[in-house]
Design a protein around this motif. Structure first.
Motif, PDB file in Angstrom:
ATOM      1  N   GLY A  92      33.874  53.709  43.953  1.00  0.00           N
ATOM      2  CA  GLY A  92      35.311  53.624  44.150  1.00  0.00           C
ATOM      3  C   GLY A  92      36.093  54.205  42.998  1.00  0.00           C
ATOM      4  N   PRO A  93      37.435  54.123  43.081  1.00  0.00           N
ATOM      5  CA  PRO A  93      38.290  54.711  42.050  1.00  0.00           C
ATOM      6  C   PRO A  93      38.029  54.082  40.688  1.00  0.00           C
ATOM      7  N   PRO A  94      38.097  54.870  39.606  1.00  0.00           N
ATOM      8  CA  PRO A  94      37.833  54.320  38.277  1.00  0.00           C
ATOM      9  C   PRO A  94      38.832  53.273  37.833  1.00  0.00           C
ATOM     10  N   ASP A  95      40.039  53.332  38.385  1.00  0.00           N
ATOM     11  CA  ASP A  95      41.059  52.356  37.981  1.00  0.00           C
ATOM     12  C   ASP A  95      41.125  51.146  38.919  1.00  0.00           C
ATOM     13  N   GLU A  96      40.177  51.048  39.856  1.00  0.00           N
ATOM     14  CA  GLU A  96      40.178  49.893  40.762  1.00  0.00           C
ATOM     15  C   GLU A  96      39.919  48.617  39.971  1.00  0.00           C
ATOM     16  N   PRO A  97      40.689  47.555  40.211  1.00  0.00           N
ATOM     17  CA  PRO A  97      40.437  46.291  39.511  1.00  0.00           C
ATOM     18  C   PRO A  97      39.078  45.709  39.880  1.00  0.00           C
ATOM     19  N   VAL A  98      38.399  45.193  38.851  1.00  0.00           N
ATOM     20  CA  VAL A  98      37.136  44.491  39.050  1.00  0.00           C
ATOM     21  C   VAL A  98      37.294  43.077  38.519  1.00  0.00           C
ATOM     22  N   LEU A  99      36.978  42.087  39.345  1.00  0.00           N
ATOM     23  CA  LEU A  99      36.996  40.683  38.936  1.00  0.00           C
ATOM     24  C   LEU A  99      35.581  40.277  38.561  1.00  0.00           C
ATOM     25  N   VAL A 100      35.397  39.878  37.310  1.00  0.00           N
ATOM     26  CA  VAL A 100      34.099  39.375  36.852  1.00  0.00           C
ATOM     27  C   VAL A 100      34.153  37.858  36.881  1.00  0.00           C
ATOM     28  N   HIS A 101      33.185  37.239  37.544  1.00  0.00           N
ATOM     29  CA  HIS A 101      33.239  35.795  37.753  1.00  0.00           C
ATOM     30  C   HIS A 101      31.875  35.167  37.526  1.00  0.00           C
ATOM     31  N   ASP A 102      31.885  33.963  36.950  1.00  0.00           N
ATOM     32  CA  ASP A 102      30.661  33.192  36.744  1.00  0.00           C
ATOM     33  C   ASP A 102      30.262  32.490  38.031  1.00  0.00           C
ATOM     34  N   ALA A 103      29.031  32.670  38.460  1.00  0.00           N
ATOM     35  CA  ALA A 103      28.551  31.929  39.631  1.00  0.00           C
ATOM     36  C   ALA A 103      28.620  30.429  39.409  1.00  0.00           C
ATOM     37  N   ALA A 104      28.539  30.007  38.146  1.00  0.00           N
ATOM     38  CA  ALA A 104      28.533  28.572  37.833  1.00  0.00           C
ATOM     39  C   ALA A 104      29.922  27.953  37.867  1.00  0.00           C
ATOM     40  N   ARG A 105      30.935  28.716  38.308  1.00  0.00           N
ATOM     41  CA  ARG A 105      32.280  28.166  38.537  1.00  0.00           C
ATOM     42  C   ARG A 105      32.543  28.231  40.044  1.00  0.00           C
ATOM     43  N   PRO A 106      32.055  27.262  40.807  1.00  0.00           N
ATOM     44  CA  PRO A 106      32.055  27.396  42.266  1.00  0.00           C
ATOM     45  C   PRO A 106      33.402  27.198  42.952  1.00  0.00           C
ATOM     46  N   PHE A 107      34.318  26.463  42.326  1.00  0.00           N
ATOM     47  CA  PHE A 107      35.527  26.072  43.059  1.00  0.00           C
ATOM     48  C   PHE A 107      36.663  27.071  42.842  1.00  0.00           C
ATOM     49  N   LEU A 108      36.419  28.292  43.255  1.00  0.00           N
ATOM     50  CA  LEU A 108      37.378  29.378  43.103  1.00  0.00           C
ATOM     51  C   LEU A 108      38.310  29.418  44.308  1.00  0.00           C
ATOM     52  N   GLU A 109      39.604  29.351  44.043  1.00  0.00           N
ATOM     53  CA  GLU A 109      40.604  29.344  45.105  1.00  0.00           C
ATOM     54  C   GLU A 109      41.288  30.705  45.209  1.00  0.00           C
ATOM     55  N   ALA A 110      41.759  31.019  46.404  1.00  0.00           N
ATOM     56  CA  ALA A 110      42.432  32.300  46.645  1.00  0.00           C
ATOM     57  C   ALA A 110      43.665  32.452  45.768  1.00  0.00           C
ATOM     58  N   ALA A 111      44.349  31.346  45.470  1.00  0.00           N
ATOM     59  CA  ALA A 111      45.572  31.429  44.666  1.00  0.00           C
ATOM     60  C   ALA A 111      45.275  31.922  43.255  1.00  0.00           C
ATOM     61  N   VAL A 112      44.151  31.507  42.673  1.00  0.00           N
ATOM     62  CA  VAL A 112      43.783  31.977  41.332  1.00  0.00           C
ATOM     63  C   VAL A 112      43.479  33.469  41.366  1.00  0.00           C
ATOM     64  N   ILE A 113      42.740  33.905  42.367  1.00  0.00           N
ATOM     65  CA  ILE A 113      42.434  35.331  42.515  1.00  0.00           C
ATOM     66  C   ILE A 113      43.725  36.138  42.605  1.00  0.00           C
ATOM     67  N   ALA A 114      44.655  35.664  43.414  1.00  0.00           N
ATOM     68  CA  ALA A 114      45.917  36.380  43.587  1.00  0.00           C
ATOM     69  C   ALA A 114      46.707  36.446  42.282  1.00  0.00           C
ATOM     70  N   ARG A 115      46.718  35.355  41.517  1.00  0.00           N
ATOM     71  CA  ARG A 115      47.473  35.356  40.256  1.00  0.00           C
ATOM     72  C   ARG A 115      46.877  36.338  39.250  1.00  0.00           C
ATOM     73  N   VAL A 116      45.561  36.376  39.169  1.00  0.00           N
ATOM     74  CA  VAL A 116      44.911  37.285  38.226  1.00  0.00           C
ATOM     75  C   VAL A 116      45.191  38.738  38.602  1.00  0.00           C
ATOM     76  N   LEU A 117      45.062  39.074  39.877  1.00  0.00           N
ATOM     77  CA  LEU A 117      45.307  40.446  40.314  1.00  0.00           C
ATOM     78  C   LEU A 117      46.764  40.843  40.106  1.00  0.00           C
ATOM     79  N   SER A 118      47.673  39.923  40.356  1.00  0.00           N
ATOM     80  CA  SER A 118      49.092  40.218  40.174  1.00  0.00           C
ATOM     81  C   SER A 118      49.415  40.506  38.711  1.00  0.00           C
TER      82      SER A 118
END
Length: 381
Positions: A92-118
């Protein structure tokens, strides 16, 4: 915003105690890894790279086979090497955002993802984090000093960066194991935004963390109530069925089945608690199949419907209204019978009896009335 994600799941989990590595331990009926993988996929990850150990690659592919854009690769001996392996597997594009996440943090909510990307729109990187609320002390067995917590944050994941920029920062990293990807980008001069994370997004590290995680993994549940009322007239006979117990008597209750008004009322109470209509819908009196049928069949059916909904019976409270026969001598046998039919503890079953002091149809011994309440716990909707 289009993004990809890298989930790091290749650690040895040495601090977590005996058992499988953390990403593969059961949490709420599924492996820890599945929680965040499905959260990132549901949030719209174009590519989802899972970095794990060589012996778990096929297991990860099987576990997450239904997720679009899945790639599974082997990680390295250190976290940074695993992250770099995950980044290398992306296209994909070189400037595409990549989210790096720990598998050991299981309770990931969509709202957190949205805030980080924003936040990434106005910065070179963004990480989920929480302000430190506790007093901080320095020391070992005793306090050697206090630390000012003003401006201190606890870093979490996901951490988001443009793919090419993060790869370049890793290539320029001077050596040693960085604490996280933000540290690598900081060293390259990047501006990293702090985004409010989630207290539930804690990292599973110690054995006791899994007990807390298990309590969070349980689905939210609610209590629902149901009411059941049934009445049958007296007719000729030499005994009556009440709550699954046959009581010798000089009359019998008249009905299409065995006319056990107590079990009929309890059946309707359970059906009412789960919104499944009434006993007549499930077992029509016009159907010859139910002629003379033991009412235990009806109650067991209602109990099975509760179980099928993921529910459990909390309590049953039945009142029988009649002048005769006397219920008290048979009360415990009735409670035991009801509990056995439903597979619940007898302490959850209450059976009472009363009279109307000669008033009304029960007082004139024309019929018997049963009234029931049921409390059922179900997954919240």
């Amino acid at each position: 915003m289009t993004f990809s994600a890298v989930i790091v799941a290749a650690g040895a989990s040495l601090r977590a105690g005996p058992g499988a590595p953390k990403p593969w331990r059961d949490l709420g009926g599924r492996p820890v890894l599945a929680w965040s993988a499905r959260a990132l996929s549901a949030a719209g990850a174009r590519r989802l790279v899972v970095v794990t150990t060589a012996d778990r690659i096929e297991a990860a592919r099987t576990l997450l086979a239904d997720l679009p854009g899945l790639v599974v690769v082997e990680g390295g001996a250190a976290r940074s090497l695993s992250v770099r392996a995950g980044l290398a597997a992306l296209d994909g594009p070189p400037d595409e955002p990549v989210l790096v996440h720990d598998a050991a943090r299981p309770f990931l909510e969509a709202a957190v993802i949205a805030r980080v990307l924003s936040a990434l729109r106005d910065a070179d990187g963004a990480i989920a984090a929480l302000p430190v609320p506790d007093s901080l002390k320095r020391g070992g067995g005793e306090i050697a000093g206090s630390v000012d917590r003003e401006g201190l944050w606890r870093a979490q994941t996901p951490q988001a960066f443009p793919r090419a920029a993060l790869l370049a920062a890793f290539q320029a990293w001077p050596g040693g194991e960085p604490t996280d990807e933000a540290a690598v980008m900081e060293a390259a001069g990047a501006r990293i935004a702090l985004v409010h994370g989630d207290p539930r997004l804690f990292k599973l590290t110690w054995p006791e963390d899994f007990d807390m995680a298990e309590s969070l993994a349980r689905p939210v549940r609610e209590v629902r109530m149901g009411q059941g009322i049934d009445a049958h007239r007296w007719g000729p006979g030499d005994g009556v069925w009440l709550c699954g117990v046959r009581i010798p008597h000089d009359a019998a209750l008249v009905g299409h089945s065995d006319a056990d008004a107590g079990l009929h009322a309890l059946t309707d109470a359970l059906l009412g608690a789960i919104g499944e209509g009434d006993i007549g819908q499930h077992f029509p009196p016009t159907d010859p199949r139910w002629k003379g049928e033991p009412s235990a069949t009806f109650l067991a059916h209602a109990g099975a419907l509760v179980s099928a909904r993921g529910g459990r019976i909390l309590s049953l409270d039945l009142t029988l209204v009649c002048e005769r026969p006397k219920v008290a001598p048979h009360r415990e046998a009735m409670r035991q019978a009801v509990a056995a039919i439903l597979g619940i503890d007898v302490s959850r079953v209450s059976i009472k009896a009363t009279t109307t002091e000669g008033m009304g149809y029960t007082g004139r011994q024309e019929g018997l009335l049963a009234q029931a309440l049921a409390a059922v716990e179900l997954p919240a909707t």
